[in-house]
Scaffold this motif. Structure first.
Motif, short mmCIF file in Angstrom:
data_model
loop_
_atom_site.label_atom_id
_atom_site.label_comp_id
_atom_site.label_asym_id
_atom_site.label_seq_id
_atom_site.Cartn_x
_atom_site.Cartn_y
_atom_site.Cartn_z
N GLU A 359 0.82 -1.20 0.00
CA GLU A 359 0.00 0.00 0.00
C GLU A 359 0.86 1.26 0.00
OE1 GLU A 359 -3.14 2.57 -0.08
OE2 GLU A 359 -3.16 0.40 -0.41
N VAL A 360 1.90 1.28 0.81
CA VAL A 360 2.74 2.47 0.93
C VAL A 360 3.40 2.81 -0.41
CG1 VAL A 360 4.81 3.43 2.03
CG2 VAL A 360 3.12 2.17 3.39
N SER A 361 3.79 1.79 -1.15
CA SER A 361 4.48 2.01 -2.43
C SER A 361 3.60 2.72 -3.44
CB SER A 361 4.97 0.68 -3.01
OG SER A 361 3.87 -0.16 -3.35
N ARG A 362 2.30 2.77 -3.20
CA ARG A 362 1.40 3.51 -4.09
C ARG A 362 1.48 5.02 -3.83
NH1 ARG A 362 -2.88 -0.84 -2.57
NH2 ARG A 362 -2.59 -2.39 -4.22
N HIS A 363 2.10 5.40 -2.71
CA HIS A 363 2.16 6.81 -2.32
C HIS A 363 3.57 7.39 -2.37
CE1 HIS A 363 -2.01 6.68 -0.72
NE2 HIS A 363 -1.69 5.44 -0.38
N VAL A 364 4.56 6.62 -1.90
CA VAL A 364 5.95 7.09 -1.86
C VAL A 364 6.88 5.95 -2.27
CG1 VAL A 364 5.54 8.83 -0.07
CG2 VAL A 364 6.19 6.49 0.59
N LYS A 365 8.14 6.33 -2.55
CA LYS A 365 9.14 5.33 -2.92
C LYS A 365 10.19 5.12 -1.83
CE LYS A 365 10.47 5.26 -7.29
NZ LYS A 365 10.94 5.65 -8.64
N VAL A 366 10.16 5.96 -0.80
CA VAL A 366 11.14 5.88 0.29
C VAL A 366 10.43 6.11 1.62
CG1 VAL A 366 13.31 6.75 1.22
CG2 VAL A 366 12.90 6.87 -1.23
N VAL A 367 10.79 5.30 2.63
CA VAL A 367 10.27 5.49 3.98
C VAL A 367 11.39 5.30 4.98
CG1 VAL A 367 7.85 4.84 3.57
CG2 VAL A 367 9.55 3.07 4.08
N GLN A 368 11.25 5.99 6.13
CA GLN A 368 12.08 5.69 7.28
C GLN A 368 11.31 4.77 8.21
OE1 GLN A 368 14.63 8.51 9.13
NE2 GLN A 368 14.37 10.06 7.52
N SER A 369 12.05 3.94 8.94
CA SER A 369 11.43 2.94 9.81
C SER A 369 12.19 2.88 11.12
CB SER A 369 11.44 1.58 9.11
OG SER A 369 10.87 0.58 9.92
N GLY A 370 11.54 2.40 12.17
CA GLY A 370 12.13 2.40 13.50
C GLY A 370 12.86 1.13 13.89
N GLN A 371 13.11 0.22 12.94
CA GLN A 371 13.76 -1.04 13.27
C GLN A 371 15.15 -0.79 13.88
OE1 GLN A 371 11.45 -1.21 10.81
NE2 GLN A 371 10.41 -2.69 12.11
N GLY A 372 15.50 -1.65 14.83
CA GLY A 372 16.84 -1.64 15.39
C GLY A 372 16.97 -1.05 16.77
N ALA A 373 16.01 -0.24 17.20
CA ALA A 373 16.16 0.42 18.50
C ALA A 373 16.22 -0.58 19.65
CB ALA A 373 15.01 1.41 18.71
N ASP A 374 15.45 -1.65 19.60
CA ASP A 374 15.44 -2.62 20.70
C ASP A 374 16.78 -3.32 20.84
OD1 ASP A 374 12.65 -2.67 21.83
OD2 ASP A 374 12.18 -2.96 19.73
N GLU A 375 17.39 -3.68 19.72
CA GLU A 375 18.67 -4.36 19.77
C GLU A 375 19.80 -3.41 20.15
OE1 GLU A 375 15.98 -6.50 16.90
OE2 GLU A 375 16.52 -4.42 17.30
N ILE A 376 19.72 -2.16 19.74
CA ILE A 376 20.78 -1.20 20.00
C ILE A 376 20.70 -0.65 21.43
CG2 ILE A 376 21.82 0.99 19.22
CD1 ILE A 376 21.96 -1.36 17.21
N LEU A 377 19.48 -0.51 21.95
CA LEU A 377 19.30 0.19 23.22
C LEU A 377 18.61 -0.65 24.29
CD1 LEU A 377 18.43 3.67 21.72
CD2 LEU A 377 20.44 3.12 23.10
N GLY A 378 18.64 -1.98 24.15
CA GLY A 378 18.23 -2.85 25.25
C GLY A 378 16.76 -2.94 25.50
N GLY A 379 15.96 -3.14 24.45
CA GLY A 379 14.52 -3.14 24.63
C GLY A 379 13.88 -4.50 24.84
#
Length: 594
Positions: A359-379
């Motif tokens: 669905e998102v690809s119908r609106h934009v071609k690039v997105v930022q995402s929040g992946q990685g915070a748990d592994e980097i900061l102890g979640g």
């Protein structure tokens, strides 16, 4: 963001251009905007392009620099490409494009194998040297961009996806018993360089590999962050750490706005993605496009977190899109998600990311995402128990929280011919936890999750599912400078407040309290968390298919017991063990691996 492929011959024959074209053609979803092939003697390079930076034909690939005697292909994004371009111009280099792809090749021309040290971003790169006959492969520090390799006598092939290598032909598709043991023990993670197939490996993150025409191969790891306390931080207060991490994360999200097309954000409503939105709004982004997905509730389990994402959208006045997936047959999107996987991945998040990306690809071609915070900061929940043990006992604590099976458990699942010697997952993790460069057991646990688990689970999942729709996902929490700073941060600041304490305190400066002081959420797909109906039938069909019977991986009594009670046996992370077996067979059958 693109797909690359290539072949390097070391047996005095010409590269098979047709094979490289077949490989590249499988990646049209990753690069729907253009294609190119280049060949010279023993080398052929292929590329599929997604136009993000420099939308003109000048940035089409492969990039050929005749003056420097170089040809290269590149997948990813270099966020500091403008600064590097100016520096390289000052050093006498001339450019024919305004994109980052040419900057990568010119950087190699200027700095040789040290070019990777100058790149800030996510990347997989292959560069051919005309004069020496050498081939160079490189992968970014956190392994955000994939690079698969198939080697045989006299030949090396490489591609952004494993199925692309299969399309080239001649790959040994036998199951690797050691990789199989990892898959069934290490929560479906197969650490590099292995993949589930004997004939395919993956270049590890932060690795530079050189193939010489005489058959020699050598490589080096060019980045390995320290998880020790540094003397330069000795006098820092808790607020000093918050200030430094906030400044670094702000830089990371700003960097990832570099594009010649609009950039949106995948907004789950959790702390991590909400912070990305808040920092972009603070940097002056107005009416930022944000996207959230939700599913119908099943069996009393909520299927969306819209109440949280709506708060963020309203607070920061984003152009928000709620994507509601009604109750439906989830088998077709599951089949599509499995087909998009370069390696088998059991997380049901894959289906959610697949549908969201569609669905998102119908609106934009690039997105930022929040992946990685748990592994980097102890979640995650397995970090606090590590705080109470010494390094020698860290393995048992980590294994209890994360491993799906031990060696005895594998023997109950696998037929004898498929059992690897020893306990590969436990041995691998023991070696990683014991490596120098981590000060405490928590540091060691965070390091293995940052360098191994993160790359070969959530990051790979996001790359595969977004790229299936030509959508580029950028992950600011994996900015290598932010990761270096976070690695040095005292563990007690990360583990505070139930995990990610230092990030929560940063969030309190810019976010509504509702999205900080809330239960930890996951990408909810209720219809996949409990196997029943058509989904259970699909798993049963996969495990009972003629291909599965010929392979004979699993003990029949174990499979039958799981099928009789499909939701009774769970992993320590609440994964369904029947689903784990069925997903592997679905993946093998989807990619026609006999």
């Amino acid at each position: 963001m693109c797909g690359l492929a290539g072949e390097f011959r070391r047996d005095a024959t010409l590269a098979d251009v047709a094979a490289v074209e077949r490989m590249a053609a499988t990646m049209c979803d990753r690069g729907p905007d253009g294609s190119g092939v280049w060949a010279q003697g023993p080398v052929a390079l292929g590329h599929r392009r997604l136009k993000i930076i420099d939308l003109s034909a000048a940035s089409g690939q492969p990039i050929v620099d005749s003056a420097a005697g170089l040809a290269g292909v590149f997948n990813g994004c270099i966020y500091n490409y403008r600064e590097l371009r100016a520096e390289l111009q000052a050093r006498g280099h001339h450019f024919f494009s305004t994109g980052d792809s040419e900057v990568v090749v010119k950087a190699y021309a200027e700095w040789g194998l040290d070019f990777v040290d100058h790149l800030i971003g996510m990347f997989a790169v292959a560069i051919s040297e005309r004069d020496t006959g050498r081939l160079v492969l490189a992968r970014d520090r956190l392994g955000i961009k994939p690079l698969y390799v198939a080697e045989s006598p006299g030949m090396v092939r490489f591609a952004s996806t494993l199925p692309a290598l299969l399309a080239g032909g001649g790959v040994d598709t036998t199951i690797d018993p050691v990789a199989l043991a990892h898959y069934l023990s290490f929560h479906s993670i197969v650490p590099p360089p292995r993949t589930i197939l004997r004939g395919v490996s993956k270049l590890p993150p932060a690795t530079l590999r050189v193939y010489e025409p005489d058959g020699d191969r050598h490589e080096r790891v060019y980045w390995d962050p320290s998880f020790l306390r540094h003397t330069g931080h000795a006098g820092w207060s808790e607020k000093d750490w918050q200030d430094a991490l906030l400044e670094s994360l702000t830089t990371a999200v700003r960097r990832r706005m570099v594009a010649d097309v609009p950039v949106g954000v995948l907004l789950s409503g959790g702390l991590d993605s909400s912070l990305v939105v808040a920092l972009l709004a603070g940097a002056g982004q107005r009416r930022l496009a944000t996207f959230s997905i939700g599913f119908d509730a099943v069996g009393g389990r909520e299927g969306d977190e819209f109440r949280y994402s709506d708060v963020i959208a309203k607070t920061f006045d984003t152009d928000h899109h709620q994507i509601r997936v009604a109750a439906q047959d989830l088998v077709p999107p599951l089949e599509a998600a499995v087909a998009a996987m370069s390696e088998p991945m059991v997380s049901h998040d894959c289906v959610a990311f697949y549908l969201l990306s569609q669905e998102v690809s119908r609106h934009v071609k690039v997105v930022q995402s929040g992946q990685g915070a748990d592994e980097i900061l102890g979640g995650y929940h397995w970090y606090p128990p590590l705080a109470g043990v010494d390094r020698e006992r860290a393995l048992d604590t980590y294994a209890r929280a994360f491993f799906d099976r031990d060696a005895a458990g594998l023997a109950r699942v696998l037929n004898p011919d498929w059992l690897a010697d020893g306990d590969p997952a436990r041995e691998f993790v023991a070696g990683h936890l014991a490596r120098p460069g981590a000060q405490t057991a928590v540091d060691a646990g965070l390091r293995i999750d940052t360098q191994i688990m993160l790359t070969d689970d959530p990051v790979k999942r996001v790359d595969n599912m977004t790229m299936a729709h030509g959508l580029e996902a950028r992950v600011p929490f994996l900015d290598h400078e932010f990761v270096e700073l976070a690695a040095a941060c005292p563990p007690e600041l990360k583990l505070a407040q139930g995990g990610k304490g230092v990030l929560k305190e940063i969030g309190r400066r810019v976010l509504p309290h509702e999205v900080i002081d809330r239960p930890k959420g996951y990408f909810p797909v209720p219809g996949l968390t409990h196997l029943e109906g058509k989904l259970l039938d699909r798993v049963r069909d996969a495990l009972c298919a003629p291909e599965a019977r010929r392979r004979d991986l699993f003990r029949a009594d174990y499979v039958n017991a799981l099928l009789d009670a499909p939701n009774a046996e769970l992993t320590p992370l609440n994964g369904n063990k029947l689903w784990q077996l069925g997903l592997l067979e679905m993946w093998l059958q989807s990619h026609r691996i006999d």
